[in-house]
Design a protein around this motif. Structure first.
Motif, short mmCIF file in Angstrom:
data_model
loop_
_atom_site.label_atom_id
_atom_site.label_comp_id
_atom_site.label_asym_id
_atom_site.label_seq_id
_atom_site.Cartn_x
_atom_site.Cartn_y
_atom_site.Cartn_z
N PHE A 32 -16.91 -11.56 6.72
CA PHE A 32 -16.65 -11.15 5.34
C PHE A 32 -16.53 -9.64 5.18
CE2 PHE A 32 -21.19 -12.30 5.83
CZ PHE A 32 -21.77 -11.05 5.73
N HIS A 33 -16.49 -8.89 6.27
CA HIS A 33 -16.23 -7.45 6.21
C HIS A 33 -15.27 -7.10 7.34
CE1 HIS A 33 -17.95 -3.04 6.26
NE2 HIS A 33 -16.69 -3.10 5.86
N MET A 34 -14.09 -6.63 6.97
CA MET A 34 -13.10 -6.29 7.98
C MET A 34 -12.31 -5.05 7.57
SD MET A 34 -11.85 -8.43 5.69
CE MET A 34 -12.37 -10.02 6.34
N HIS A 35 -11.80 -4.37 8.59
CA HIS A 35 -10.89 -3.24 8.42
C HIS A 35 -9.59 -3.57 9.13
CE1 HIS A 35 -14.27 0.02 7.84
NE2 HIS A 35 -14.31 -0.93 6.93
N THR A 36 -8.46 -3.21 8.52
CA THR A 36 -7.17 -3.33 9.19
C THR A 36 -6.44 -2.00 9.10
OG1 THR A 36 -5.77 -3.99 7.30
CG2 THR A 36 -7.08 -5.72 8.36
N VAL A 37 -5.66 -1.70 10.14
CA VAL A 37 -4.97 -0.41 10.25
C VAL A 37 -3.54 -0.65 10.71
CG1 VAL A 37 -4.87 1.78 11.51
CG2 VAL A 37 -7.08 0.88 10.76
N VAL A 38 -2.61 0.09 10.10
CA VAL A 38 -1.22 0.15 10.58
C VAL A 38 -0.89 1.60 10.84
CG1 VAL A 38 1.20 -0.34 10.07
CG2 VAL A 38 -0.59 -1.85 9.16
N ARG A 39 -0.40 1.87 12.02
CA ARG A 39 0.03 3.23 12.40
C ARG A 39 1.44 3.18 12.98
NH1 ARG A 39 -2.48 8.32 11.51
NH2 ARG A 39 -4.74 8.04 11.39
N THR A 40 2.15 4.32 12.86
CA THR A 40 3.45 4.49 13.48
C THR A 40 3.34 5.64 14.46
OG1 THR A 40 4.53 3.75 11.44
CG2 THR A 40 5.92 4.83 13.09
N PRO A 41 3.16 5.33 15.75
CA PRO A 41 2.91 6.39 16.74
C PRO A 41 4.16 7.20 17.05
CG PRO A 41 3.05 4.26 17.81
CD PRO A 41 3.12 3.99 16.33
N ASN A 42 3.98 8.16 17.92
CA ASN A 42 5.06 9.03 18.37
C ASN A 42 5.72 9.80 17.23
OD1 ASN A 42 5.19 8.63 21.35
ND2 ASN A 42 5.43 6.48 20.74
N GLY A 43 4.90 10.17 16.25
CA GLY A 43 5.33 11.18 15.29
C GLY A 43 5.83 10.73 13.95
N ASN A 44 5.84 9.41 13.64
CA ASN A 44 6.42 9.02 12.35
C ASN A 44 5.41 8.47 11.36
OD1 ASN A 44 8.83 9.27 10.89
ND2 ASN A 44 9.20 7.06 11.02
N ASP A 45 4.10 8.63 11.61
CA ASP A 45 3.16 8.47 10.51
C ASP A 45 3.53 9.48 9.42
OD1 ASP A 45 1.43 6.39 11.13
OD2 ASP A 45 0.11 7.65 12.34
N TYR A 46 3.34 9.07 8.15
CA TYR A 46 3.72 9.89 6.99
C TYR A 46 5.23 10.14 6.94
CZ TYR A 46 -1.19 10.98 7.89
OH TYR A 46 -2.54 10.88 8.20
N GLY A 47 6.03 9.37 7.73
CA GLY A 47 7.46 9.64 7.81
C GLY A 47 7.74 11.04 8.31
N ARG A 48 6.79 11.61 9.05
CA ARG A 48 6.87 13.03 9.41
C ARG A 48 8.10 13.34 10.28
NH1 ARG A 48 2.65 16.77 9.35
NH2 ARG A 48 1.79 15.37 7.77
N GLU A 49 8.49 12.39 11.13
CA GLU A 49 9.66 12.63 11.97
C GLU A 49 10.94 12.64 11.14
OE1 GLU A 49 12.23 13.31 15.15
OE2 GLU A 49 10.10 13.73 14.82
N LEU A 50 11.02 11.80 10.11
CA LEU A 50 12.18 11.82 9.22
C LEU A 50 12.24 13.12 8.44
CD1 LEU A 50 12.16 8.17 7.79
CD2 LEU A 50 13.25 9.05 9.88
N VAL A 51 11.07 13.60 7.97
CA VAL A 51 11.03 14.87 7.24
C VAL A 51 11.47 16.00 8.15
CG1 VAL A 51 9.50 16.52 6.11
CG2 VAL A 51 9.26 14.07 5.65
N ARG A 52 11.01 16.00 9.40
CA ARG A 52 11.38 17.05 10.35
C ARG A 52 12.89 17.10 10.54
NH1 ARG A 52 13.03 17.93 15.22
NH2 ARG A 52 13.22 15.69 15.68
N GLN A 53 13.52 15.94 10.69
CA GLN A 53 14.96 15.92 10.89
C GLN A 53 15.70 16.34 9.62
OE1 GLN A 53 16.39 12.26 12.98
NE2 GLN A 53 14.20 11.86 13.32
N ALA A 54 15.18 15.94 8.46
CA ALA A 54 15.83 16.29 7.20
C ALA A 54 15.81 17.79 6.95
CB ALA A 54 15.18 15.54 6.05
#
Length: 410
Positions: free
Chosen positions: A387-409
């Motif tokens: 009855f207590h759980m944590h779940t996580v989704v990550r985008t490795p290799n630089g695209n958490d926060y869409g950071r890789e898309l922002v860098r290219q833009a």
């Protein structure tokens, strides 16, 4: 054997765990937590990780390039960009000038990395929902709703409602309520240029970046203590039941030899675990708050080696994890994950039958998915419980926060 009830683990009202902080406001508790024997060392450890320059999670310390090109989404995979921008502009129109200044950051600001999932405020980024008038709060939730699928928005709202339910159960509504969350806006709402938003607080944190027709919602943290509401106006709410059932079925569908290879540790607290494998707050999961640059080596078995039935269950499990995405981006994300099945690893800790607590991770060059059952924080169970759980989704290799898309833009 019936599942244990969270009500069997409620602290007595005069127990020091809850009595000593009763009456504190969220801001008072943020200061109190720094000296707390449990939270204090955790906060100090996180201070060493933020702020740091962003590189992204990797499996070996070397960031892999070229995985996330900035380009128009494929037909049928487009983000609801216009609706998102309209909702954000409506929000900005509802704000007083001082509120707008507090809410807004540059699209590449380091404050993206300030999110956290505990009940105490580690960083007071943006505006806090429970300090706002209802029209502004509703406008913020309108931005979130415009960016997510209907089921994703309902899940987020249910996690917020469970947080309020927990706050009422332990008589700490100033610290944990339906709206004890922070929200920030990054960049200028646009149909063409990158911008995004962030919502975070106890057991719910989402970081959303839209760039033209591409949408990235990552990192995502969703959890619950307890995992349902059994009284009051939201009675009957339950979360993550399907996800947990699919994970157990997946393990059951693996041949015995593959299942044995997938299990990295048979016990949730295993004496074979190296120092540092267990974290006071994160327990077994590795991609939580302030872990933006963590090196997470691959473990377990290759998805490509699974039998067809297990791969089908894995697809359903992935789909449940990313169901917060609108239809188009959800299809794009699922396609991206499938394309890397040949280098995707699945690992497990703990048991898998009955009501046994467990942890698992799915990891590839483009995704990290984790689910971990936890001990109590505001419940008294000292063993991981269903009855207590944590779940996580990550985008490795630089695209958490869409950071890789922002860098290219830029």
């Amino acid at each position: 054997m019936s599942a244990p009830s969270f009500r069997d683990f409620l602290f007595a009202p005069d127990h020091p765990r809850v009595a000593e902080i009763r009456g504190l406001t969220a801001r008072e508790y943020a200061e109190h937590a720094t000296a707390d024997s449990f939270a204090g060392p955790m906060i100090e450890g996180w201070r060493k990780l933020y702020p740091q320059p962003f590189t992204g999670i990797t499996n070996d310390g070397v960031r892999r390039e070229g995985l996330f090109p900035l380009a128009p989404a494929q037909p049928g995979e487009e983000a609801p960009t216009a609706d998102m921008a309209a909702a954000a502009r409506k929000l900005l129109g509802a704000l007083a000038p001082a509120q707008a200044r507090t809410l807004r950051y540059a699209v590449d600001a380091q404050e993206w990395q300030s999110w956290a999932n505990p009940e105490f405020m580690q960083h007071d980024t943006g505006l806090r929902l429970d300090e706002l008038d209802a029209p502004v709060r509703d406008a913020i939730l309108g931005v979130v709703e415009a960016s997510l699928s209907a089921e994703g928005f309902e899940l987020v709202r249910n996690l917020m409602r469970i947080n309020g339910f927990l706050g009422d159960l332990v008589e700490l509504p100033l610290l944990m309520n339906e709206f004890s969350y922070n929200f920030a806006l990054y960049g200028e709402p646009s149909e063409t240029e990158p911008w995004g938003w962030q919502l975070f607080g106890h057991h719910a944190a989402l970081n959303c970046l839209v760039a033209g027709t591409q949408l990235v919602i990552s990192p995502v943290f969703m959890g619950a203590e307890p995992d349902g509401i059994d009284a009051g106006p939201h009675r009957g709410v339950k979360v993550f039941k399907e996800r947990i059932a699919l994970a157990r079925r997946l393990m059951g569908a693996l041949p015995a030899d593959l299942r044995a290879r997938a299990v990295t540790y048979p016990s949730m607290v295993d004496p074979a675990m190296p120092e540092g494998r267990l974290h006071a707050g994160d327990e077994r999961h590795l991609g939580g708050c302030f872990q933006d640059n963590r090196v997470i080596p691959y473990e377990g078995i290759l998805v490509a080696d699974m039998p067809r039935e297990a791969r089908d269950l894995l697809d359903a499990l992935v789909d449940d994890f990313i169901a917060y995405l609108p239809d188009g981006p959800r299809a794009a994300r699922h396609r991206e994950i499938r394309e890397h099945h040949g280098e995707t690893f699945f690992s497990w800790i703990g048991g898998w039958e009955g009501e046994e607590a467990f942890y698992f991770r799915l990891q590839s060059p483009v995704v990290v998915l984790e689910l971990d059952h936890h001990t109590g924080v505001f419940l008294s169970n000292d063993e991981p419980a269903p009855f207590h759980m944590h779940t996580v989704v990550r985008t490795p290799n630089g695209n958490d926060y869409g950071r890789e898309l922002v860098r290219q833009a830029r």
